[in-house]
Design a protein around this motif. Structure first.
Motif, PDB file in Angstrom:
ATOM      1  N   ARG A 262       5.591  -7.676  10.553  1.00  0.00           N
ATOM      2  CA  ARG A 262       5.851  -6.710   9.488  1.00  0.00           C
ATOM      3  C   ARG A 262       4.545  -6.039   9.129  1.00  0.00           C
ATOM      4  O   ARG A 262       3.472  -6.498   9.496  1.00  0.00           O
ATOM      5  N   GLY A 263       4.642  -4.972   8.376  1.00  0.00           N
ATOM      6  CA  GLY A 263       3.454  -4.301   7.882  1.00  0.00           C
ATOM      7  C   GLY A 263       2.672  -5.207   6.945  1.00  0.00           C
ATOM      8  O   GLY A 263       3.261  -5.950   6.163  1.00  0.00           O
ATOM      9  N   LEU A 264       1.371  -5.151   7.049  1.00  0.00           N
ATOM     10  CA  LEU A 264       0.498  -6.008   6.259  1.00  0.00           C
ATOM     11  C   LEU A 264      -0.281  -5.198   5.230  1.00  0.00           C
ATOM     12  O   LEU A 264      -0.563  -4.020   5.439  1.00  0.00           O
TER      13      LEU A 264
ATOM     14  N   ILE B 166       2.160   6.627   2.512  1.00  0.00           N
ATOM     15  CA  ILE B 166       2.592   5.229   2.611  1.00  0.00           C
ATOM     16  C   ILE B 166       4.113   5.144   2.581  1.00  0.00           C
ATOM     17  O   ILE B 166       4.733   4.491   3.421  1.00  0.00           O
ATOM     18  N   ARG B 167       4.715   5.813   1.645  1.00  0.00           N
ATOM     19  CA  ARG B 167       6.169   5.723   1.469  1.00  0.00           C
ATOM     20  C   ARG B 167       6.944   6.453   2.565  1.00  0.00           C
ATOM     21  O   ARG B 167       8.099   6.108   2.821  1.00  0.00           O
ATOM     22  N   SER B 168       6.327   7.433   3.212  1.00  0.00           N
ATOM     23  CA  SER B 168       7.032   8.232   4.214  1.00  0.00           C
ATOM     24  C   SER B 168       7.443   7.413   5.434  1.00  0.00           C
ATOM     25  O   SER B 168       8.409   7.749   6.113  1.00  0.00           O
TER      26      SER B 168
ATOM     27  N   LEU C  17       2.836  -0.294  -2.790  1.00  0.00           N
ATOM     28  CA  LEU C  17       2.587  -1.276  -1.736  1.00  0.00           C
ATOM     29  C   LEU C  17       3.778  -2.212  -1.561  1.00  0.00           C
ATOM     30  O   LEU C  17       4.165  -2.534  -0.434  1.00  0.00           O
ATOM     31  N   ARG C  18       4.386  -2.617  -2.658  1.00  0.00           N
ATOM     32  CA  ARG C  18       5.566  -3.503  -2.576  1.00  0.00           C
ATOM     33  C   ARG C  18       6.766  -2.785  -1.957  1.00  0.00           C
ATOM     34  O   ARG C  18       7.571  -3.398  -1.270  1.00  0.00           O
ATOM     35  N   GLU C  19       6.904  -1.504  -2.245  1.00  0.00           N
ATOM     36  CA  GLU C  19       8.089  -0.748  -1.834  1.00  0.00           C
ATOM     37  C   GLU C  19       7.908   0.024  -0.526  1.00  0.00           C
ATOM     38  O   GLU C  19       8.830   0.718  -0.098  1.00  0.00           O
ATOM     39  N   ARG C  20       6.774  -0.100   0.115  1.00  0.00           N
ATOM     40  CA  ARG C  20       6.521   0.669   1.342  1.00  0.00           C
ATOM     41  C   ARG C  20       7.495   0.239   2.443  1.00  0.00           C
ATOM     42  O   ARG C  20       8.011  -0.887   2.415  1.00  0.00           O
ATOM     43  N   PRO C  21       7.735   1.111   3.415  1.00  0.00           N
ATOM     44  CA  PRO C  21       8.564   0.713   4.554  1.00  0.00           C
ATOM     45  C   PRO C  21       7.970  -0.530   5.234  1.00  0.00           C
ATOM     46  O   PRO C  21       6.746  -0.694   5.281  1.00  0.00           O
ATOM     47  N   SER C  22       8.823  -1.368   5.746  1.00  0.00           N
ATOM     48  CA  SER C  22       8.400  -2.692   6.220  1.00  0.00           C
ATOM     49  C   SER C  22       7.441  -2.651   7.405  1.00  0.00           C
ATOM     50  O   SER C  22       6.760  -3.644   7.665  1.00  0.00           O
ATOM     51  N   HIS C  23       7.353  -1.534   8.114  1.00  0.00           N
ATOM     52  CA  HIS C  23       6.467  -1.467   9.281  1.00  0.00           C
ATOM     53  C   HIS C  23       5.094  -0.878   8.963  1.00  0.00           C
ATOM     54  O   HIS C  23       4.226  -0.837   9.825  1.00  0.00           O
ATOM     55  N   VAL C  24       4.865  -0.436   7.727  1.00  0.00           N
ATOM     56  CA  VAL C  24       3.623   0.256   7.362  1.00  0.00           C
ATOM     57  C   VAL C  24       2.558  -0.746   6.929  1.00  0.00           C
ATOM     58  O   VAL C  24       2.775  -1.546   6.027  1.00  0.00           O
ATOM     59  N   HIS C  25       1.411  -0.668   7.595  1.00  0.00           N
ATOM     60  CA  HIS C  25       0.241  -1.467   7.245  1.00  0.00           C
ATOM     61  C   HIS C  25      -0.648  -0.618   6.328  1.00  0.00           C
ATOM     62  O   HIS C  25      -0.809   0.583   6.561  1.00  0.00           O
TER      63      HIS C  25
ATOM     64  N   ASP D 225      -3.725 -10.949  -4.915  1.00  0.00           N
ATOM     65  CA  ASP D 225      -2.520 -11.775  -4.889  1.00  0.00           C
ATOM     66  C   ASP D 225      -1.429 -11.161  -4.015  1.00  0.00           C
ATOM     67  O   ASP D 225      -0.696 -11.883  -3.335  1.00  0.00           O
ATOM     68  N   LEU D 226      -1.318  -9.850  -4.015  1.00  0.00           N
ATOM     69  CA  LEU D 226      -0.287  -9.160  -3.236  1.00  0.00           C
ATOM     70  C   LEU D 226      -0.634  -9.071  -1.754  1.00  0.00           C
ATOM     71  O   LEU D 226       0.253  -9.091  -0.900  1.00  0.00           O
ATOM     72  N   ALA D 227      -1.908  -9.007  -1.437  1.00  0.00           N
ATOM     73  CA  ALA D 227      -2.359  -8.778  -0.061  1.00  0.00           C
ATOM     74  C   ALA D 227      -2.012  -9.940   0.859  1.00  0.00           C
ATOM     75  O   ALA D 227      -1.894 -11.090   0.438  1.00  0.00           O
TER      76      ALA D 227
END
Length: 189
Positions: free
Chosen positions: A20-22, A109-111, A140-148, A162-164
């Motif tokens: 998944r995106g990191l 990021i969101r695109s 960052l939480r809502e970004r598409p799952s493949h986006v790093h 904490d999120l990273a």
């Protein structure tokens, strides 16, 4: 220097989760945060992945070494700021540039269009209060799952750590500035 034996047994930890995106963070007082992020961008680009780099403190007209090389390679790099705060003539304007730049970066990021989005030196506008942290965390939480997403800068907020998924802290051991040696093109630009 102490000599050690090279490892002969490899212990491999088998991953159990899907790719998944990191979210990656380079922080700390040492040199190399942006340089490491640019190396990651080159690695992704070399694999045919689409990359976008935003630099929150550099001016749009910046022509540093990384700009020249990324332009030659066709990797978009965009300065969003007006230089570091001690060079700014109008801190209100600097803050507005950071907020306007975030709108563009958040859109990228969101695109889902990019494999990797680099947010270079984003910690400065976060720390200065020019850019609120909550919308960054939310994107960052809502970004598409493949986006790093790679974020760089000193003094990363704990909420972002904490999120990273991966956080690297660059530690300053020794710096040539302290010996009076000035910055040098090709090393620090």
């Amino acid at each position: 220097m102490e000599i050690e034996a090279p490892p002969v047994d490899r212990v491999r930890v088998e991953p159990t989760a899907e790719r998944r995106g990191l979210i990656l963070v380079n922080t700390g007082d040492g040199k190399g945060k942006s340089t490491s992020a640019f190396g990651l961008a080159l690695r992704a680009h070399g694999r045919g992945k689409k990359v976008k780099i935003y630099q929150f403190m550099k001016v749009p007209s910046a022509r540093f070494g990384e700009h020249r090389m990324f332009e030659q390679l066709g990797v978009p790099i965009e300065g969003l700021g007006d230089g570091f705060s001690w060079k700014s003539k109008d801190l209100e304007h600097s803050g507005q540039l950071a907020r306007d730049g975030w709108v563009r970066a958040e859109g990228a990021i969101r695109s889902g269009e990019f494999f990797l989005v680099v947010l270079d030196e984003i910690m400065y506008p976060l720390r200065y209060g020019w850019l609120p942290l909550d919308p960054v965390l939310q994107a960052l939480r809502e970004r598409p799952s493949h986006v790093h997403v790679m974020l760089t800068g000193r003094n990363c907020p704990q909420e972002l750590i904490d999120l990273a998924d991966t956080v690297t802290e660059m530690a300053l051991v020794k710096h040539h500035y302290r010996a009076g040696v000035p910055a040098q093109r090709g090393i620090e630009d």
